[in-house]
Write an enzyme that holds these catalytic residues in place. Structure first.
Site, mmCIF file in Angstrom:
data_model
loop_
_atom_site.group_PDB
_atom_site.id
_atom_site.type_symbol
_atom_site.label_atom_id
_atom_site.label_comp_id
_atom_site.label_asym_id
_atom_site.label_seq_id
_atom_site.Cartn_x
_atom_site.Cartn_y
_atom_site.Cartn_z
ATOM 1 N N CYS A 194 -0.895 18.585 15.967
ATOM 2 C CA CYS A 194 -0.640 18.652 14.527
ATOM 3 C C CYS A 194 -1.252 17.437 13.824
ATOM 4 O O CYS A 194 -2.466 17.290 13.792
ATOM 5 C CB CYS A 194 0.851 18.796 14.256
ATOM 6 N N HIS A 219 2.659 23.275 17.717
ATOM 7 C CA HIS A 219 3.798 22.649 18.370
ATOM 8 C C HIS A 219 4.369 23.616 19.410
ATOM 9 O O HIS A 219 4.255 24.834 19.277
ATOM 10 C CB HIS A 219 4.916 22.335 17.360
#
Length: 514
Positions: free
Chosen positions: A354, A438
């Site tokens: 991310c 994630h």
């Protein structure tokens, strides 16, 4: 309406999340249809539901404990800090703007508050929170609510929507959890109760002692004295449990240079261990991504903040962050950026997730999060990132390294991948990988293939265990929480509270609220 209970705490990190999860798991094992709830959460660890709503990861874990699918009703207000003084406000799973602490908790202030937050008052959201709780109580036999911080935060009581404010509005009985491992638990129980007004005190049924070590008979005289002083029951003395490894809410339980988890796993299958260093960047988010690595036999995971701590690491993870540009500056200031570049040039593994993926790219255009404009990235991946006003919230599913993999996305940055080998939604160049996904390492087959490649690039004779199931390990952890409640709490008394509400005739403890 179904029954309800609010688990409050003497402090943050007293154990509210684990006690709430443990009660949920104990109840569902008794055949009770139960759901978790937290009216307002402040956390950088979040999760995306099937419907694309962002909620606190602790509530997603509690939903798993209750064996139900998480949804936005379980955490209607989520605050994601962007600095010491402001947070992004996520309402019913969607971001509605940035707001100063003064603007949210009371007083004027706050930029772009969104229509639902005009006036900048936390209390304005009480109706939304109560509606969500009412809907859950109309659907489930029981709703176990988690408070936030302490219910005796007297400076915030007027606008409270997560502790006594919601308990009073919904007539919920309250049990206060205290962490005896920190010391001062009796003073904390008494002081917490005595700082509440009469109407709030009438809802505080009693206490749960958390993280007790030693001979419980030595504690019992104090429990009796506490009952004499407060007229309230202690509903359980929970022993200190090592290696629970459940999702965190407010921050790292361990020190920066401590192991990521205390859990004891089997010895390594191969001849070597694999050392993983996680850069503890500012505003680190979803550091639970590395839990699946720590669950692997022979994988040692540590959080680090100095370049010399990367030297002997076989894999360096740059995790998610709520401040990509700030994290990039931090890496450069501390010399970690130069060490990451050196590792990439030497073909030594680096994984960016991310925000960590974004800062590994060539260029960042950010007029949204940091408002820094054009910023040069570390240049380790052929990626250009532009921050969008809208947030990507998704639950992607795909295949990588020949294995099925799924994850979840929470980001404003939009990545344009200009080259390299495809890797999930990102790319790979040499031994540097990057993705927005994630939770991808929780996919067991994918994690094993990834670790094999890391070991090969690092020159380690490490072999992933063929049968590690992260999902099964998580279920075992949740069952342990249920066991703690079943074996060490007064479950009959807790059930009466849930079904019948606060006991009548609880005495007032002076001085009460100011």
């Amino acid at each position: 309406m179904g029954g309800g209970l609010l688990i409050a705490g003497t402090t943050s990190d007293a154990g509210k999340s684990v006690v709430t999860a443990g009660i949920c798991r104990w109840l569902v094992r008794q055949g009770v249809k139960v759901a978790p709830f937290k009216g307002q959460n402040m956390s950088l660890n979040s999760f995306v539901t099937r419907e694309g709503a962002e909620i606190g990861r602790a509530q997603a874990m509690q939903a798993q404990a209750a064996r139900v699918e998480p949804n936005a009703l379980m955490n209607p207000v989520l605050l994601k800090p962007g600095s010491d003084r402001s947070s992004q406000v996520v309402l019913m799973g969607k971001p509605v703007g940035e707001m100063s602490a003064r603007g949210f908790f009371g007083g004027s202030g706050g930029a772009s508050p969104g229509k639902a937050l005009r006036g900048g008052r936390q209390q304005a959201l009480l109706g939304t929170v109560l509606e969500c709780l009412e809907e859950l109580r109309g659907t489930y036999d029981a709703v176990i609510c988690e408070g936030a911080g302490s219910p005796a935060e007297i400076n915030l009581r007027r606008t409270d929507i997560v502790n006594m404010g919601i308990a009073r509005a919904a007539r919920l009985p309250v049990v206060v959890v205290g962490d005896i491992d920190r010391g001062g638990v009796f003073a904390s129980f008494f002081g917490t109760t005595a700082l509440l007004g009469p109407e709030d005190q009438a809802l505080v049924a009693g206490y749960i002692v958390n993280k007790f070590r030693g001979d419980v008979t030595l504690l019992e005289p104090g429990i009796e004295m506490l009952r004499g002083l407060t007229g309230r029951h202690t509903y359980g003395i929970l022993p200190y449990a090592h290696g629970l490894g459940i999702d965190e809410e407010d921050g790292l339980r361990v020190s920066l240079r401590g192991a990521v988890r205390e859990s004891v796993v089997a010895p390594p299958v191969g001849e070597d261990v694999l050392r993983v260093a996680v850069c503890a960047v500012p505003l680190m988010s979803n550091f639970t991504d590395v839990d699946a690595l720590a669950a692997e036999p022979g994988v040692v995971v540590r959080f680090v903040d100095r370049p010399e701590e990367l030297t002997d690491a076989d894999l360096v993870v740059v995790p998610g962050t709520r401040g990509t540009v700030r994290a990039l500056e931090w890496l450069r200031e501390r010399g970690l950026a130069a060490e990451l570049a050196r590792r990439a040039a030497e073909g030594r593994p680096v994984l960016g997730i991310c925000g960590g993926f974004q800062l590994l790219g060539e260029h960042i255009e950010d007029e949204v999060e940091s408002k820094a404009g054009s910023v040069a990235g570390l240049g380790l991946l052929p990626v250009r990132v532009r921050f969008a006003a809208g947030k990507t919230l998704a639950r992607p599913v795909g295949e990588a390294l020949g294995e099925p993999v799924e994850g979840y996305e929470i980001h404003h940055g939009v990545a344009q991948v200009l080259g390299g080998e495809p890797f999930l939604d990102g790319c790979r160049v040499g031994a540097v990988w990057g993705t927005h996904w994630h939770g991808s390492l929780e996919s067991d087959g994918f994690r094993r293939r990834f670790l094999e490649q890391v070991a090969r690039a690092a020159g380690r004779r490490f072999v992933p265990a063929p049968d590690t199931s992260f999902g099964a390990l998580r279920e075992e952890q949740l069952d342990r929480l249920g066991d703690l409640i079943e074996e060490h709490a007064d479950t009959d008394a807790l059930l009466r509270l849930i079904e019948q509400g606060p006991p009548a005739g609880l005495p007032f403890i002076p001085p009460g609220a100011p």
